[in-house]
Design a protein around this motif. Structure first.
Motif, PDB file in Angstrom:
ATOM      1  N   HIS A 174     -53.781-110.229  24.145  1.00 54.34           N
ATOM      2  CA  HIS A 174     -52.948-109.254  23.679  1.00 54.34           C
ATOM      3  C   HIS A 174     -53.771-108.435  22.675  1.00 54.34           C
ATOM      4  CE1 HIS A 174     -49.761-106.235  23.452  1.00 54.34           C
ATOM      5  NE2 HIS A 174     -49.641-106.457  21.996  1.00 54.34           N
ATOM      6  N   ALA A 175     -53.890-109.154  21.521  1.00 53.31           N
ATOM      7  CA  ALA A 175     -54.507-108.687  20.147  1.00 53.31           C
ATOM      8  C   ALA A 175     -55.846-108.345  20.200  1.00 53.31           C
ATOM      9  CB  ALA A 175     -54.485-109.915  19.080  1.00 53.31           C
ATOM     10  N   ARG A 176     -56.608-109.012  21.456  1.00 48.41           N
ATOM     11  CA  ARG A 176     -58.134-108.486  21.444  1.00 48.41           C
ATOM     12  C   ARG A 176     -58.147-107.148  22.206  1.00 48.41           C
ATOM     13  NH1 ARG A 176     -62.113-107.219  23.436  1.00 48.41           N
ATOM     14  NH2 ARG A 176     -64.038-108.256  23.529  1.00 48.41           N
ATOM     15  N   ALA A 177     -57.060-106.667  22.710  1.00 52.77           N
ATOM     16  CA  ALA A 177     -56.863-105.157  23.440  1.00 52.77           C
ATOM     17  C   ALA A 177     -56.351-104.349  22.442  1.00 52.77           C
ATOM     18  CB  ALA A 177     -56.189-105.485  24.559  1.00 52.77           C
ATOM     19  N   THR A 178     -55.753-104.850  21.208  1.00 48.19           N
ATOM     20  CA  THR A 178     -54.901-104.014  20.326  1.00 48.19           C
ATOM     21  C   THR A 178     -55.796-103.384  19.329  1.00 48.19           C
ATOM     22  OG1 THR A 178     -52.976-105.198  20.853  1.00 48.19           O
ATOM     23  CG2 THR A 178     -52.986-103.777  19.051  1.00 48.19           C
ATOM     24  N   THR A 179     -55.943-102.103  18.912  1.00 47.74           N
ATOM     25  CA  THR A 179     -56.411-101.608  18.037  1.00 47.74           C
ATOM     26  C   THR A 179     -56.000-102.214  16.486  1.00 47.74           C
ATOM     27  OG1 THR A 179     -56.862 -99.464  18.988  1.00 47.74           O
ATOM     28  CG2 THR A 179     -57.242 -99.232  16.729  1.00 47.74           C
ATOM     29  N   GLY A 180     -56.898-102.575  15.672  1.00 53.18           N
ATOM     30  CA  GLY A 180     -56.466-103.168  14.373  1.00 53.18           C
ATOM     31  C   GLY A 180     -56.733-104.685  14.196  1.00 53.18           C
ATOM     32  N   TRP A 181     -56.508-105.329  15.717  1.00 54.40           N
ATOM     33  CA  TRP A 181     -56.633-106.489  15.621  1.00 54.40           C
ATOM     34  C   TRP A 181     -57.727-107.141  16.545  1.00 54.40           C
ATOM     35  CZ3 TRP A 181     -52.444-110.330  14.491  1.00 54.40           C
ATOM     36  CH2 TRP A 181     -51.445-109.786  14.095  1.00 54.40           C
ATOM     37  N   ARG A 182     -58.598-106.247  16.874  1.00 57.79           N
ATOM     38  CA  ARG A 182     -59.750-106.628  17.858  1.00 57.79           C
ATOM     39  C   ARG A 182     -60.656-107.501  17.025  1.00 57.79           C
ATOM     40  NH1 ARG A 182     -61.333-101.606  21.068  1.00 57.79           N
ATOM     41  NH2 ARG A 182     -59.116-101.699  21.360  1.00 57.79           N
ATOM     42  N   ASP A 183     -60.898-107.414  15.951  1.00 59.65           N
ATOM     43  CA  ASP A 183     -61.952-108.312  15.550  1.00 59.65           C
ATOM     44  C   ASP A 183     -61.538-109.768  14.835  1.00 59.65           C
ATOM     45  OD1 ASP A 183     -63.582-106.222  15.927  1.00 59.65           O
ATOM     46  OD2 ASP A 183     -63.204-105.227  13.916  1.00 59.65           O
ATOM     47  N   GLN A 184     -61.435-109.846  13.404  1.00 58.79           N
ATOM     48  CA  GLN A 184     -61.213-111.272  12.885  1.00 58.79           C
ATOM     49  C   GLN A 184     -59.739-111.664  13.376  1.00 58.79           C
ATOM     50  OE1 GLN A 184     -62.520-111.977   8.912  1.00 58.79           O
ATOM     51  NE2 GLN A 184     -63.685-110.018   8.884  1.00 58.79           N
ATOM     52  N   LYS A 185     -58.736-110.760  13.313  1.00 60.60           N
ATOM     53  CA  LYS A 185     -57.396-111.295  13.577  1.00 60.60           C
ATOM     54  C   LYS A 185     -57.278-112.014  15.023  1.00 60.60           C
ATOM     55  CE  LYS A 185     -55.323-108.223  10.348  1.00 60.60           C
ATOM     56  NZ  LYS A 185     -54.383-106.763  10.442  1.00 60.60           N
ATOM     57  N   ALA A 186     -57.791-111.253  16.068  1.00 65.48           N
ATOM     58  CA  ALA A 186     -57.652-111.878  17.471  1.00 65.48           C
ATOM     59  C   ALA A 186     -58.524-113.198  17.563  1.00 65.48           C
ATOM     60  CB  ALA A 186     -58.216-110.870  18.339  1.00 65.48           C
TER      61      ALA A 186
END
Length: 335
Positions: free
Chosen positions: A291-303
């Motif tokens: 879900h994070a990988r497909a969410t803007t703002g979470w796609r990079d390090q956070k995911a």
């Protein structure tokens, strides 16, 4: 049915042989990795000189050569070094396939020796899970430009196999009575596949985070030299993502099959047992990662961090919950 001691012996011998060959593959892959790091570093050193060439066409041609994924340089010595490095990479890949065949034979022979599915204890489970992880890795990173990933993948696999073979190994024997169920082969095999896929996904996310902090051409310090040969962050992220796409439904199916087994054995689909709970948390973390990988703002390090935490939780469930915590699944570490 009595255990076939001869087949059991050959199974153990195959397991040990596979570990040795994996170690040899890791050694060659590490040497190849170091040579690739030196090659990348030499390109970076030559790049400023190429940029100052007066002839624009010549400069463009030189830059193209320097940016090429082929490590061979125009000099005979560098070309020979590049060919040697490629041979090392190809040899490590060949050794991986050889180890996979012997590793697979170990699992099959264990099953034939005991006349049951060969994942009835933690030693056998680790052998099966690492086998699946290595099959996935061998297919996923078979391309020449991805061979540098082998040291990162082989290190945790060899560590798991070594620990399993030295600390968790048990003599081949009949299945624990608590595991004698119609659901046993389905639940454990599906969970093993999910865990194997998740392992490759987690390692890829770890490499992605390191590469993200050390952009190609801008590496610095110890970690900069360590990640020089790695593919781009985008490539590593795609590998992690594609593996997680498979890990989520497969691991989820394993949990469902476990619930069906629990209902038939204990009369309840869910008991909030330690292993059940941590397995569910792991599955939710994989879902959160996608879900994070497909969410803007979470796609990079956070995911990527979520994916790594999911992998760490799976490892925690494998060792701590099985070997330390008293639960309804405590027999998983016994024969």
């Amino acid at each position: 049915m009595p255990v076939d001691t001869n087949l059991a012996h050959f199974s153990d011998l195959a397991y040990q042989t596979a570990v040795v060959i994996y170690l040899l593959a890791l050694a060659l892959a590490a040497i190849y990795y170091g040579k690739q790091a030196n090659t990348v570093a030499s390109r970076v050193r030559r790049s400023p000189a190429a940029a100052t060439v007066g002839n624009t066409r010549q400069a463009a041609h030189t830059t193209t050569v320097l940016d090429s994924p082929t490590p061979d340089a125009t000099t005979n010595g560098a070309s020979t070094g590049g060919k040697t490095a490629h041979k090392l990479g190809a040899m490590s890949q060949s050794l991986v396939w050889l180890a996979l065949l012997i590793h697979g034979a170990s699992v099959v022979l264990r099953g034939l020796a005991t006349a049951r599915f060969p994942w009835g204890n933690l030693y056998e489970y680790i052998s099966l899970t690492t086998l699946i992880a290595m099959v996935i890795a061998a297919v996923a990173i078979a391309r020449k430009n991805l061979l540098v990933m082998w040291p990162w993948v082989l290190t945790p696999v060899v560590a798991l196999l070594f620990y399993g073979g030295t600390k968790l190994a048990v003599a081949a024997g009949p299945l624990n009575p608590a595991l004698k169920s119609y659901w046993f082969p389905f639940h454990v095999s599906v969970v093993s596949i999910g865990a194997g896929v998740g392992m490759i996904s987690g390692v890829a996310s770890l490499m992605y985070l390191v590469r993200l902090r050390q952009a190609p051409g801008k590496e610095h310090g110890f970690f900069g030299r360590l990640v020089k040969p790695l593919p781009s962050a985008q490539t590593l992220d795609e590998i992690a993502y594609k593996c997680a796409i498979w890990a989520l439904p497969i691991f989820g199916l394993g949990i469902v099959l476990g619930a069906l087994w629990a209902e038939s054995a204990w009369g309840r689909f869910w008991n909030w047992d330690a292993k059940e709970t941590v397995s569910l948390i792991t599955w939710l973390l994989y879902a959160a990662y996608l879900h994070a990988r497909a969410t803007t703002g979470w796609r990079d390090q956070k995911a990527a961090w979520i994916n790594i935490v999911a992998f760490a939780t799976m490892v925690f469930n494998l060792f701590f919950v099985n070997l330390v915590v008293s639960s309804l699944h405590s027999y998983a570490g016994l024969n």
